[in-house]
Design a protein around this motif. Structure first.
Motif, short mmCIF file in Angstrom:
data_model
loop_
_atom_site.label_atom_id
_atom_site.label_comp_id
_atom_site.label_asym_id
_atom_site.label_seq_id
_atom_site.Cartn_x
_atom_site.Cartn_y
_atom_site.Cartn_z
N TYR A 12 23.69 12.05 -21.45
CA TYR A 12 23.38 10.64 -21.25
C TYR A 12 23.64 10.33 -19.79
O TYR A 12 24.57 10.88 -19.18
N SER A 13 22.81 9.48 -19.21
CA SER A 13 23.01 9.07 -17.82
C SER A 13 22.43 7.68 -17.65
O SER A 13 21.30 7.42 -18.07
N ALA A 14 23.21 6.78 -17.06
CA ALA A 14 22.70 5.42 -16.83
C ALA A 14 22.13 5.28 -15.43
O ALA A 14 21.11 4.62 -15.24
N THR A 15 22.79 5.90 -14.44
CA THR A 15 22.36 5.69 -13.05
C THR A 15 22.02 7.00 -12.33
O THR A 15 21.94 7.03 -11.11
N GLY A 16 21.81 8.07 -13.09
CA GLY A 16 21.16 9.25 -12.55
C GLY A 16 22.04 10.41 -12.15
O GLY A 16 21.53 11.51 -11.95
N PRO A 91 28.46 10.39 -18.45
CA PRO A 91 29.28 9.69 -17.46
C PRO A 91 30.64 9.40 -18.06
O PRO A 91 30.76 9.27 -19.29
N THR A 92 31.64 9.30 -17.23
CA THR A 92 32.96 8.85 -17.70
C THR A 92 32.93 7.35 -17.90
O THR A 92 32.52 6.60 -17.02
N ARG A 93 33.33 6.93 -19.07
CA ARG A 93 33.42 5.49 -19.39
C ARG A 93 34.84 5.21 -19.84
O ARG A 93 35.23 5.67 -20.92
N THR A 126 30.44 16.03 -16.38
CA THR A 126 30.57 14.58 -16.29
C THR A 126 30.39 14.09 -14.85
O THR A 126 30.25 14.89 -13.91
N SER A 127 30.39 12.78 -14.69
CA SER A 127 30.42 12.14 -13.38
C SER A 127 31.24 10.87 -13.50
O SER A 127 31.22 10.21 -14.54
N THR A 128 31.97 10.56 -12.46
CA THR A 128 32.81 9.35 -12.45
C THR A 128 32.47 8.50 -11.23
O THR A 128 31.77 8.95 -10.32
N HIS A 175 31.92 12.81 -8.42
CA HIS A 175 32.33 11.39 -8.37
C HIS A 175 31.39 10.69 -7.41
O HIS A 175 31.15 11.17 -6.30
N ASP A 176 30.82 9.59 -7.87
CA ASP A 176 29.74 8.96 -7.10
C ASP A 176 30.24 7.90 -6.12
O ASP A 176 29.43 7.26 -5.45
N ALA A 177 31.55 7.72 -6.04
CA ALA A 177 32.14 6.77 -5.07
C ALA A 177 31.48 5.40 -5.18
O ALA A 177 31.01 4.83 -4.19
C1 FMN Z 1 31.42 0.67 -18.56
C2 FMN Z 1 31.71 1.67 -17.49
C3 FMN Z 1 32.93 2.33 -17.49
C4 FMN Z 1 33.23 3.24 -16.48
N1 FMN Z 1 34.45 3.86 -16.51
C5 FMN Z 1 34.79 4.68 -15.50
C6 FMN Z 1 36.06 5.30 -15.47
O1 FMN Z 1 36.87 5.22 -16.39
N2 FMN Z 1 36.38 6.05 -14.39
C7 FMN Z 1 35.53 6.21 -13.33
O2 FMN Z 1 35.88 6.86 -12.35
N3 FMN Z 1 34.28 5.68 -13.35
C8 FMN Z 1 33.89 4.92 -14.41
N4 FMN Z 1 32.64 4.37 -14.45
C9 FMN Z 1 31.65 4.79 -13.43
C10 FMN Z 1 30.73 5.91 -13.92
O3 FMN Z 1 31.46 6.92 -14.61
C11 FMN Z 1 30.04 6.57 -12.73
O4 FMN Z 1 29.33 5.64 -11.99
C12 FMN Z 1 29.16 7.75 -13.14
O5 FMN Z 1 28.87 8.54 -12.00
C13 FMN Z 1 27.85 7.28 -13.75
O6 FMN Z 1 27.07 8.38 -14.15
P1 FMN Z 1 25.49 8.22 -14.30
O7 FMN Z 1 24.95 7.88 -12.94
O8 FMN Z 1 24.99 9.52 -14.79
O9 FMN Z 1 25.26 7.11 -15.27
C14 FMN Z 1 32.30 3.50 -15.45
C15 FMN Z 1 31.05 2.85 -15.48
C16 FMN Z 1 30.75 1.95 -16.49
C17 FMN Z 1 29.41 1.28 -16.50
#
Ligand code: FMN
Length: 212
Positions: A12-16, A91-93, A126-128, A175-177
């Protein structure tokens, strides 16, 4: 070369970012001689919520060719049943697996009950948003589910010198900073190492089974 290893990459990926890692893994696994399925899990967030985040258009753009190439690119239980090895990314949520991937996992009860998810290689990525935002907790949460499947969990460990650069033995993690840092060479190297290792281990297991 040994038998063709079947690898499903499910994410799953929301922002790529996770999508980009998945694509890197798909390329590497294909180069390593695997038959690869690249699959997204379905969106759960309401469209109205998605539209409030314009950066989410990024994922649609990144995966457009996958969608065109494979109309059936949404993951189903068959993608696990078919595979010798599964690479799964979220992604990490809040330090955990996204609801979207978890929802997909929760559809697998029937396949699990019939023993169809066991004895395969599993590995997570994963990605954070932040450096210490939950890479390891998310990857370990994924591994918890892999254990319930009766999976053979294959982590990258520090099995390649480059692993001392990305520093995560549990799986590939970016980690996408806060969206400022696209998937970079360090993450791509980790993705390649993990995909190649998964293909290699799955191939060895397949060969051993064939010989038994
Ligand atoms: C609801 C929500 C919760 C998130 N929780 C975390 C978190 O616990 N730790 C973190 O470092 N980033 C967190 N993020 C940021 C995403 O993990 C990060 O932007 C990730 O790279 C997104 O991956 P994607 O681009 O594949 O969707 C969160 C984002 C959202 C929308």
């Amino acid at each position: 070369m040994g038998a063709l290893v079947k690898v499903s990459i499910i994410y799953y990926s929301a922002t790529g970012h996770v999508a980009e890692i998945a694509r890197e893994m798909a390329e590497s696994a294909t180069k390593a001689g695997a038959d690869v399925r690249l699959r997204r899990v379905g969106e759960l967030a309401p469209q109205a919520a998605v539209e409030t985040r314009p950066e989410r258009a990024f994922d649609a753009e990144m995966t457009a060719d996958v969608r065109v190439a494979k109309a059936d690119d949404v993951a189903t239980a068959d993608d696990l049943i078919w595979a010798d090895a599964v690479l799964m990314g979220s992604p990490t949520r809040f330090g955990n697996v996204s609801a979207q991937l978890k929802h997909f996992l929760d559809t697998l009860g029937g396949a699990w009950q019939r023993g169809l998810l066991a004895d395969k290689v599993y590995s997570g990525f994963t990605s954070t948003g932040t450096l210490h935002g939950g890479h390891e907790s998310t990857l370990l949460a994924l591994a918890t589910t892999f254990h319930h499947f009766g999976g053979i969990v294959v982590a990258p460990g520090y099995t390649h010198p480059a692993k001392f650069t990305d520093g995560n033995p549990y799986g590939t993690s970016h980690h996408d900073a806060g969206g400022a840092q696209p998937v970079d060479d360090v993450t791509r190297a980790a993705a390649r190492i993990q995909a190649e290792r998964v293909v290699g281990v799955a191939r060895s297991i397949g060969a051993a089974r064939a010989a038994a």
